[in-house]
Design a protein around this motif. Structure first.
Motif, PDB file in Angstrom:
ATOM      1  N   GLY A 197       0.883  -1.359  -0.220  1.00 50.86           N
ATOM      2  CA  GLY A 197       0.005  -0.005   0.068  1.00 50.86           C
ATOM      3  C   GLY A 197       0.800   1.228  -0.180  1.00 50.86           C
ATOM      4  O   GLY A 197       0.386   2.122  -0.771  1.00 50.86           O
ATOM      5  N   LEU A 198       1.972   1.310   0.786  1.00 53.89           N
ATOM      6  CA  LEU A 198       2.885   2.499   0.679  1.00 53.89           C
ATOM      7  C   LEU A 198       3.373   2.659  -0.617  1.00 53.89           C
ATOM      8  O   LEU A 198       3.506   3.832  -1.139  1.00 53.89           O
ATOM      9  N   ALA A 199       3.849   1.487  -1.244  1.00 55.70           N
ATOM     10  CA  ALA A 199       4.420   1.834  -2.587  1.00 55.70           C
ATOM     11  C   ALA A 199       3.309   2.315  -3.592  1.00 55.70           C
ATOM     12  O   ALA A 199       3.482   3.255  -4.369  1.00 55.70           O
ATOM     13  N   GLY A 200       1.980   1.840  -3.362  1.00 58.82           N
ATOM     14  CA  GLY A 200       1.223   2.572  -4.287  1.00 58.82           C
ATOM     15  C   GLY A 200       0.793   4.020  -4.007  1.00 58.82           C
ATOM     16  O   GLY A 200       0.615   4.743  -4.965  1.00 58.82           O
ATOM     17  N   PHE A 201       0.927   4.386  -2.675  1.00 61.21           N
ATOM     18  CA  PHE A 201       0.571   5.629  -2.140  1.00 61.21           C
ATOM     19  C   PHE A 201       1.808   6.535  -2.880  1.00 61.21           C
ATOM     20  O   PHE A 201       1.355   7.628  -3.264  1.00 61.21           O
ATOM     21  N   VAL A 202       3.003   6.302  -2.620  1.00 57.88           N
ATOM     22  CA  VAL A 202       4.101   6.832  -3.150  1.00 57.88           C
ATOM     23  C   VAL A 202       3.839   7.413  -4.620  1.00 57.88           C
ATOM     24  O   VAL A 202       4.109   8.410  -5.135  1.00 57.88           O
ATOM     25  N   LEU A 203       3.709   6.107  -5.497  1.00 53.73           N
ATOM     26  CA  LEU A 203       3.804   6.125  -6.780  1.00 53.73           C
ATOM     27  C   LEU A 203       2.436   7.190  -7.267  1.00 53.73           C
ATOM     28  O   LEU A 203       2.740   8.025  -8.283  1.00 53.73           O
ATOM     29  N   CYS A 204       1.707   7.083  -6.515  1.00 45.48           N
ATOM     30  CA  CYS A 204       0.366   7.916  -6.870  1.00 45.48           C
ATOM     31  C   CYS A 204       0.679   9.459  -6.565  1.00 45.48           C
ATOM     32  O   CYS A 204       0.054  10.372  -7.204  1.00 45.48           O
ATOM     33  N   GLU A 205       1.204   9.736  -5.341  1.00 38.21           N
ATOM     34  CA  GLU A 205       1.548  11.086  -5.044  1.00 38.21           C
ATOM     35  C   GLU A 205       2.613  11.565  -5.898  1.00 38.21           C
ATOM     36  O   GLU A 205       2.461  12.926  -6.322  1.00 38.21           O
ATOM     37  N   LEU A 206       3.682  10.887  -6.525  1.00 36.61           N
ATOM     38  CA  LEU A 206       4.527  11.413  -7.389  1.00 36.61           C
ATOM     39  C   LEU A 206       3.690  11.716  -8.761  1.00 36.61           C
ATOM     40  O   LEU A 206       3.815  12.737  -9.630  1.00 36.61           O
ATOM     41  N   GLY A 207       2.868  10.897  -9.344  1.00 39.10           N
ATOM     42  CA  GLY A 207       2.039  11.084 -10.297  1.00 39.10           C
ATOM     43  C   GLY A 207       1.279  12.056 -10.360  1.00 39.10           C
ATOM     44  O   GLY A 207       1.075  12.977 -11.309  1.00 39.10           O
ATOM     45  N   ASN A 208       0.535  12.562  -9.076  1.00 42.61           N
ATOM     46  CA  ASN A 208      -0.394  13.641  -9.145  1.00 42.61           C
ATOM     47  C   ASN A 208       0.273  14.929  -9.223  1.00 42.61           C
ATOM     48  O   ASN A 208       0.037  15.970  -9.650  1.00 42.61           O
ATOM     49  N   PHE A 209       1.711  14.910  -8.511  1.00 40.93           N
ATOM     50  CA  PHE A 209       2.598  16.243  -8.642  1.00 40.93           C
ATOM     51  C   PHE A 209       3.090  16.256  -9.949  1.00 40.93           C
ATOM     52  O   PHE A 209       2.981  17.367 -10.504  1.00 40.93           O
ATOM     53  N   SER A 210       3.356  15.426 -10.796  1.00 34.13           N
ATOM     54  CA  SER A 210       3.784  15.379 -12.237  1.00 34.13           C
ATOM     55  C   SER A 210       2.799  15.817 -12.979  1.00 34.13           C
ATOM     56  O   SER A 210       3.052  16.880 -13.680  1.00 34.13           O
ATOM     57  N   PHE A 252      -7.271   9.630  -6.082  1.00 36.92           N
ATOM     58  CA  PHE A 252      -8.043   8.463  -5.734  1.00 36.92           C
ATOM     59  C   PHE A 252      -7.030   7.252  -5.538  1.00 36.92           C
ATOM     60  O   PHE A 252      -7.290   6.550  -4.438  1.00 36.92           O
ATOM     61  N   GLY A 253      -6.063   7.099  -6.316  1.00 37.45           N
ATOM     62  CA  GLY A 253      -5.230   6.003  -6.062  1.00 37.45           C
ATOM     63  C   GLY A 253      -4.221   6.106  -4.940  1.00 37.45           C
ATOM     64  O   GLY A 253      -4.044   5.141  -4.160  1.00 37.45           O
ATOM     65  N   SER A 254      -4.034   7.381  -4.396  1.00 33.27           N
ATOM     66  CA  SER A 254      -3.133   7.859  -3.287  1.00 33.27           C
ATOM     67  C   SER A 254      -4.019   7.146  -1.985  1.00 33.27           C
ATOM     68  O   SER A 254      -3.509   6.419  -1.227  1.00 33.27           O
ATOM     69  N   TRP A 255      -5.538   7.415  -1.827  1.00 35.24           N
ATOM     70  CA  TRP A 255      -6.154   7.370  -0.949  1.00 35.24           C
ATOM     71  C   TRP A 255      -6.691   5.796  -0.634  1.00 35.24           C
ATOM     72  O   TRP A 255      -6.797   5.198   0.276  1.00 35.24           O
ATOM     73  N   LEU A 256      -6.844   5.251  -1.956  1.00 34.42           N
ATOM     74  CA  LEU A 256      -7.044   3.864  -1.855  1.00 34.42           C
ATOM     75  C   LEU A 256      -5.990   2.789  -1.390  1.00 34.42           C
ATOM     76  O   LEU A 256      -6.077   2.123  -0.708  1.00 34.42           O
TER      77      LEU A 256
END
Length: 308
Positions: A197-210, A252-256
C-alpha cells in the motif's frame, strides 16, 4: 461581483408576440420585489421550464479577458451587473482547508493521551508510516497551492471556506481517531499489505505532482490561455492519453492505497467520498474540454480509464 450579458427584453415587447395558450410570467427579485424580466410561457409549462427560460434570458457570465466585440457588442449594448456576495481568494481557501487536516491528524498522533487517556502500548509501525503519508500529502498540497497552481478565477464565495473546511477537517479527525487509537489492529496481511500500500501511495503522489506540473506548464504565466493537455516526457503523465483529469485519478489511487495500507474503514469512506466529488468535477472538466476543443481526443474518459 460579476457581469452578465443578455438581450433587452421588456414586458411590452413580449406581450406583442404572445400566441394563444401562452401567458406572461413576471420574475421578481425575492427581497426588493423589483421585476427582473418577463417570460412568455405556455400554460402547460412546468417550474423547470420557467428556470430554463429565465437562464436563457439572463445570458451567461462573462470572463475578465473577453472582448466586447466577441459577445455581440459591436455597437451600443447593455451589460448587467450581478453581485456575487462576499468573496475570498482561492489560495486562502486551499491553505485553510489543507492546513487543518495536517494539524488535526498530528494532534491525534503526537498527543494520544489527551484524546484517549493513558496510553501504554507502543504504536504499530504502520501507524507511524500512515502519519508520514498523511503529513506528506497535505504538506505537498500546501506547497503546491503556494508555488505550483495557477487559478483561472481569483476568488470564490466565502461560504466555500467553511464548507470545504468542514469536509476536510471532519474527515481528518474521523480517520485519525481510528488509526491512532490504542486498540487499532495492524493489517491482516502484515508487511506485504503495509508496504504494498505504501508503494502505491508514493507512486500516486508522484504521479499527482507530475500532472500538476504539466498543467502549470500548459498555461503561460500571467495568462488564462487554455490548451489540450497531453503526456510530457515524464512517464507519470502518460495517463493524459486515457483520462482528462489524471490528477484526480492519482489522488484516488493515493487514498485507496492508504486505505489498503492501514486496513482502515474510515479511510476507505474518506476515499469513496473524495472519489465521488472528484468524479463530478472530472466529468464537468471533460465536457468543457470536448465542447471547447473540436480536436479533443475522443477516447479519453473523465477520471477512470475505459470506465468513467
Amino acid at each position: 461581483m460579476g457581469l452578465l450579458s443578455r438581450p433587452t427584453n421588456t414586458r411590452k415587447m413580449v406581450a406583442s408576440l404572445v400566441p394563444v395558450a401562452q401567458m406572461i410570467v413576471d420574475i421578481l427579485h425575492a427581497k426588493s420585489g423589483k421585476t427582473l424580466t418577463s417570460l412568455s410561457l405556455s400554460q402547460d409549462a412546468t417550474v423547470i421550464d420557467v428556470k430554463k427560460a429565465y437562464k436563457k434570458i439572463r445570458g451567461k457570465s462573462l470572463k475578465d479577458d473577453q472582448k466586447l466585440k466577441d459577445i455581440g457588442l459591436s455597437k451600443d449594448g447593455q451589460l448587467y451587473f450581478k453581485d456575487l456576495g462576499p468573496q475570498v481568494g482561492w489560495t486562502t481557501v486551499f491553505l485553510t482547508e489543507y492546513a487543518g487536516p495536517l494539524v488535526i491528524y498530528l494532534c491525534f498522533y503526537a498527543r494520544p493521551a489527551i484524546i484517549y487517556g493513558v496510553v501504554d502500548e507502543p504504536k504499530a509501525e504502520v501507524v507511524n508510516i500512515a502519519c508520514g503519508c498523511w503529513t506528506f500529502h497535505y504538506a505537498k498540497r500546501l506547497l503546491e497551492t503556494m508555488f505550483v497552481h495557477r487559478f483561472s478565477h481569483t476568488t470564490m464565495p466565502i461560504l466555500n471556506i467553511f464548507k470545504n473546511s468542514i469536509y476536510y477537517w471532519g474527515f481528518a479527525a474521523f480517520v485519525a481517531y481510528f488509526i491512532n487509537h490504542p486498540l487499532y489492529t495492524p493489517p491482516a496481511f502484515g508487511d506485504a499489505q503495509v508496504y504494498g500500500g505504501l508503494a502505491g501511495f508514493v507512486l500516486c503522489e508522484l504521479g499527482n505532482f507530475s500532472v500538476h506540473i504539466a498543467l502549470r506548464n500548459l498555461r503561460p504565466p500571467g495568462t488564462k490561455e487554455r490548451r489540450i493537455p497531453f503526456p510530457t516526457s515524464n512517464p507519470l503523465t502518460g495517463l493524459f492519453s486515457l483520462v482528462s483529469c489524471p490528477n484526480y485519478t492519482y489522488e484516488f489511487g493515493s487514498w485507496l492505497s492508504f486505505s489498503i495500507m492501514t486496513q482502515s474503514l474510515p479511510a476507505l469512506v474518506f476515499t469513496i467520498a473524495g472519489f465521488y466529488q472528484m468524479a463530478v468535477w472530472a466529468r464537468g472538466k471533460h465536457r468543457n474540454y470536448v465542447k471547447e476543443f473540436k480536436n479533443y481526443p475522443r477516447r479519453r474518459m473523465p477520471i477512470l480509464p475505459f470506465l468513467l
